[in-house]
Design a protein around this motif. Structure first.
Motif, PDB file in Angstrom:
ATOM      1  N   VAL A   1       0.844  -1.198   0.000  1.00 35.24           N
ATOM      2  CA  VAL A   1       0.000   0.000   0.000  1.00 35.24           C
ATOM      3  C   VAL A   1       0.880   1.249   0.000  1.00 35.24           C
ATOM      4  CG1 VAL A   1      -1.681   1.339   1.314  1.00 35.24           C
ATOM      5  CG2 VAL A   1      -1.961  -1.131   1.110  1.00 35.24           C
ATOM      6  N   ILE A   2       1.915   1.257   0.831  1.00 36.14           N
ATOM      7  CA  ILE A   2       2.827   2.403   0.867  1.00 36.14           C
ATOM      8  C   ILE A   2       3.463   2.620  -0.501  1.00 36.14           C
ATOM      9  CG2 ILE A   2       4.990   3.262   1.848  1.00 36.14           C
ATOM     10  CD1 ILE A   2       4.264   1.813   4.441  1.00 36.14           C
ATOM     11  N   GLY A   3       3.968   1.546  -1.082  1.00 36.80           N
ATOM     12  CA  GLY A   3       4.584   1.641  -2.405  1.00 36.80           C
ATOM     13  C   GLY A   3       3.596   2.163  -3.444  1.00 36.80           C
ATOM     14  N   SER A   4       2.364   1.640  -3.409  1.00 39.70           N
ATOM     15  CA  SER A   4       1.370   2.032  -4.412  1.00 39.70           C
ATOM     16  C   SER A   4       0.950   3.481  -4.250  1.00 39.70           C
ATOM     17  CB  SER A   4       0.130   1.139  -4.307  1.00 39.70           C
ATOM     18  OG  SER A   4       0.499  -0.202  -4.329  1.00 39.70           O
ATOM     19  N   VAL A   5       0.835   3.924  -2.996  1.00 42.32           N
ATOM     20  CA  VAL A   5       0.442   5.320  -2.766  1.00 42.32           C
ATOM     21  C   VAL A   5       1.483   6.247  -3.398  1.00 42.32           C
ATOM     22  CG1 VAL A   5       0.303   7.101  -0.983  1.00 42.32           C
ATOM     23  CG2 VAL A   5      -0.992   4.986  -0.731  1.00 42.32           C
ATOM     24  N   LEU A   6       2.769   5.951  -3.191  1.00 41.81           N
ATOM     25  CA  LEU A   6       3.811   6.788  -3.770  1.00 41.81           C
ATOM     26  C   LEU A   6       3.796   6.698  -5.284  1.00 41.81           C
ATOM     27  CD1 LEU A   6       6.731   5.991  -1.326  1.00 41.81           C
ATOM     28  CD2 LEU A   6       5.426   8.104  -1.494  1.00 41.81           C
ATOM     29  N   TYR A   7       3.636   5.469  -5.771  1.00 38.40           N
ATOM     30  CA  TYR A   7       3.758   5.226  -7.203  1.00 38.40           C
ATOM     31  C   TYR A   7       2.588   5.834  -7.977  1.00 38.40           C
ATOM     32  CZ  TYR A   7       4.765   2.559 -11.424  1.00 38.40           C
ATOM     33  OH  TYR A   7       5.060   2.190 -12.694  1.00 38.40           O
ATOM     34  N   SER A   8       1.385   5.807  -7.406  1.00 36.02           N
ATOM     35  CA  SER A   8       0.211   6.292  -8.129  1.00 36.02           C
ATOM     36  C   SER A   8      -0.136   7.736  -7.793  1.00 36.02           C
ATOM     37  CB  SER A   8      -0.999   5.397  -7.817  1.00 36.02           C
ATOM     38  OG  SER A   8      -0.769   4.095  -8.278  1.00 36.02           O
ATOM     39  N   MET A   9       0.641   8.352  -6.894  1.00 32.65           N
ATOM     40  CA  MET A   9       0.294   9.693  -6.438  1.00 32.65           C
ATOM     41  C   MET A   9       0.095  10.716  -7.558  1.00 32.65           C
ATOM     42  SD  MET A   9       1.808  11.940  -3.346  1.00 32.65           S
ATOM     43  CE  MET A   9       1.281  10.809  -2.124  1.00 32.65           C
ATOM     44  N   PRO A  10       1.010  10.797  -8.531  1.00 31.95           N
ATOM     45  CA  PRO A  10       0.810  11.824  -9.559  1.00 31.95           C
ATOM     46  C   PRO A  10      -0.498  11.657 -10.321  1.00 31.95           C
ATOM     47  CG  PRO A  10       2.600  10.317 -10.158  1.00 31.95           C
ATOM     48  CD  PRO A  10       2.260  10.048  -8.729  1.00 31.95           C
ATOM     49  N   PHE A  11      -0.977  10.423 -10.434  1.00 31.78           N
ATOM     50  CA  PHE A  11      -2.193  10.174 -11.210  1.00 31.78           C
ATOM     51  C   PHE A  11      -3.437  10.669 -10.483  1.00 31.78           C
ATOM     52  CE2 PHE A  11       0.971   7.432 -12.869  1.00 31.78           C
ATOM     53  CZ  PHE A  11       0.728   7.410 -14.227  1.00 31.78           C
ATOM     54  N   VAL A  12      -3.301  10.893  -9.184  1.00 32.65           N
ATOM     55  CA  VAL A  12      -4.440  11.389  -8.416  1.00 32.65           C
ATOM     56  C   VAL A  12      -4.301  12.891  -8.167  1.00 32.65           C
ATOM     57  CG1 VAL A  12      -5.593  11.241  -6.178  1.00 32.65           C
ATOM     58  CG2 VAL A  12      -4.872   9.152  -7.352  1.00 32.65           C
ATOM     59  N   VAL A  13      -3.103  13.309  -7.794  1.00 34.26           N
ATOM     60  CA  VAL A  13      -2.910  14.714  -7.434  1.00 34.26           C
ATOM     61  C   VAL A  13      -3.077  15.630  -8.647  1.00 34.26           C
ATOM     62  CG1 VAL A  13      -1.203  16.390  -6.645  1.00 34.26           C
ATOM     63  CG2 VAL A  13      -1.476  14.214  -5.441  1.00 34.26           C
ATOM     64  N   GLN A  14      -2.538  15.231  -9.769  1.00 33.76           N
ATOM     65  CA  GLN A  14      -2.548  16.107 -10.942  1.00 33.76           C
ATOM     66  C   GLN A  14      -3.963  16.454 -11.429  1.00 33.76           C
ATOM     67  OE1 GLN A  14       0.358  17.500 -11.733  1.00 33.76           O
ATOM     68  NE2 GLN A  14      -0.924  18.869 -12.943  1.00 33.76           N
TER      69      GLN A  14
END
Lengths: 253, 228
Positions: free
Chosen positions: B97-110
């Motif tokens: 979950v930690i890895g995925s949150v970091l990895y997918s962050m730009p796809f949500v924040v942007q």
């Protein structure tokens, strides 16, 4: 001027690379099982020094490499971590039958970075650890040997929930080296150069010998450099390297 | 389909759980971050935005490598895991979950940031003149107006986590029901030349990806329609 000298040197090097080495020098692409990485690099260097040919090495688990070979990967030689896949390569028509031979016999070792953790089979029986790393037993022979060993000692079922799998033996080593798993089964070749940590060389009677076979693939049948590499792999010079990395070789078994 | 091994369904379920939890966390964490990025005047905000966007450019192996070290006993992950008597967060669902949150962050924040920026100052100023508190203006004006951005963010965050492979392979340890997600299961099947299983799963992923992309287009269309 320093800059000018180094520029000149760089261009000289570039020219040398573009022009290639001696006229007769060739190149051969080799798929190498991950456990043999260090030994293969050294053998390739010695091979180049001796023959001028260049061996281009690709590393992976035997299963992964074999799948690539069946899908027309450009490899010309396959150094597997087992005997089954080179045999299969011959049967399925990807390899030259008479070229197959055992280049090394792998040794399994239980290894930890903690200098006191691994004392022998008692370590497995006591089970005082949270995670034990092995290579994927379906794709990597060292993983299968690790399972065999635990079964032979009757500790497999109790350790099963603590197992983590690397996709190749290199990744398994990584898991232990970063401390994420306290210990694990790796190839002796991977830890032969280091004194730190603790290890137990698993007795051969606990697992079937890990015969590592080499085979010439049909793509390399006409390549002089590929043939030369296989010949070199049987030479005393290469055998000395193989032995130094913790393997037995074919005639010793 | 009945002949499919139960382990496939374990992987499917695990993947959905991972993606759903990751998306939820990202919406919670990403919304304030996106709000700040959209409205702050701080000179260093683009630096923060760039850091968030890093996984778009970096190979997953870079993130996987750092995570393997950071989650382990000598990193912060090992410290956290120590609270419940473990040594590492690698090889755990939490670690993924930690890895995925970091990895997918730009796809949500942007997308959320873009949506907030598109809302602009004006509606919020109007809300303020009507005596809405900033918090109330945020919830009743900015968020509803930015709804398409949130939808896009949720769909992309979910889909991108489902499609994650390199990071999981490097920190997961391939444990069924814990870290063996679909992409890793497919990798395994290909490696073992079980083409049938690999084909079914890979085909399923293609259908899934196609559905996601189509859904995205529909959302955008619908939202763009005046009065929606």
């Amino acid at each position: 001027m320093r800059l000018r000298t180094s520029l000149a040197a760089a261009f000289g090097l570039l020219a040398a690379i573009l022009a290639g080495g001696p006229a007769s020098a060739g190149q051969t692409k080799i798929a190498v099982a991950a456990n043999f990485t260090d030994a293969a690099n050294e053998i390739a260097t010695a091979f180049k020094a001796k023959t001028g040919h260049e061996a281009v090495l690709s590393f992976g688990s035997s299963g992964q490499l074999y799948t690539q070979i069946t899908q027309a990967a450009p490899f010309e030689i396959f150094l597997s971590a087992d005997a089954a896949r080179p045999k299969k390569a011959v049967e399925e028509g990807f390899a030259v039958a008479e070229s197959r031979f055992t280049y090394a016999i792998g040794k399994l070792v239980l290894w930890s970075k903690d200098g006191a953790l691994v004392t022998g089979e008692a370590t497995l029986k006591d089970g005082k650890f949270a995670k034990l790393a092995i290579a994927d037993p379906k794709a990597a022979p060292y993983g299968a040997a690790a399972i065999e060993t635990m079964q032979a000692l009757g500790v497999h079922d109790q350790i099963q929930p603590k197992l983590v799998q690397g996709s190749s033996i290199t990744q398994t080593y990584q898991f232990i080296d970063t401390g994420n798993a306290e210990l694990g089964f790796v190839a002796l070749a991977q830890v032969v150069g280091q004194d730190a940590g603790s290890r137990w060389l698993v007795p051969q009677e606990l697992y079937a010998p890990i015969k590592q076979d080499a085979v010439l693939l049909k793509t390399g049948a006409e390549n002089e450099a590929a043939g030369a590499f296989l010949a070199f792999l049987k030479s005393p010079e290469a055998l000395a390297i193989i032995e130094r990395y913790g393997y037995a070789h074919g005639d010793q078994s | 389909m009945g002949a499919l091994a139960p382990e496939i369904w374990v992987a499917v379920r695990l993947t959905i759980e991972l993606a759903a939890l990751t998306t939820l966390l990202l919406l919670v964490l990403g919304t304030p971050l996106a709000w700040w990025l959209a409205r702050s005047g701080a000179w260093w905000k683009e630096l923060v935005a760039a850091v968030v966007a890093l996984p778009l450019v970096l190979p997953p192996t870079v993130l996987g490598f750092y995570l393997l070290v950071a989650l382990g006993p000598s990193g912060p992950g090992g410290l956290i895991a120590g609270f419940w008597g473990e040594r590492t967060l690698a090889f755990t669902f939490e670690g993924l979950v930690i890895g995925s949150v970091l990895y997918s962050m730009p796809f949500v924040v942007q997308p959320i940031r873009n949506a907030f920026e598109a809302v602009g100052e004006r509606p919020l100023e109007v809300a303020a003149t009507l005596r809405a508190s900033p918090a109330r203006a945020f919830w009743t004006v900015a968020v509803p107006l930015a709804r398409p951005g949130f939808l896009t963010a949720a769909v992309l965050g979910f889909a991108h986590t489902v499609g994650e492979f390199g990071v999981v392979l490097m920190i997961g340890g391939n444990i069924p029901g814990e870290t063996k997600v679909l992409s890793v299961a497919i990798y395994d099947y290909v490696e073992l030349m079980q083409w049938r299983e690999a084909n079914i799963l890979a085909g399923g992923m293609v259908v899934f990806a196609l559905t996601v992309i189509l859904a995205m287009t529909m959302i955008e269309r619908r939202m763009a329609r005046p009065g929606a």
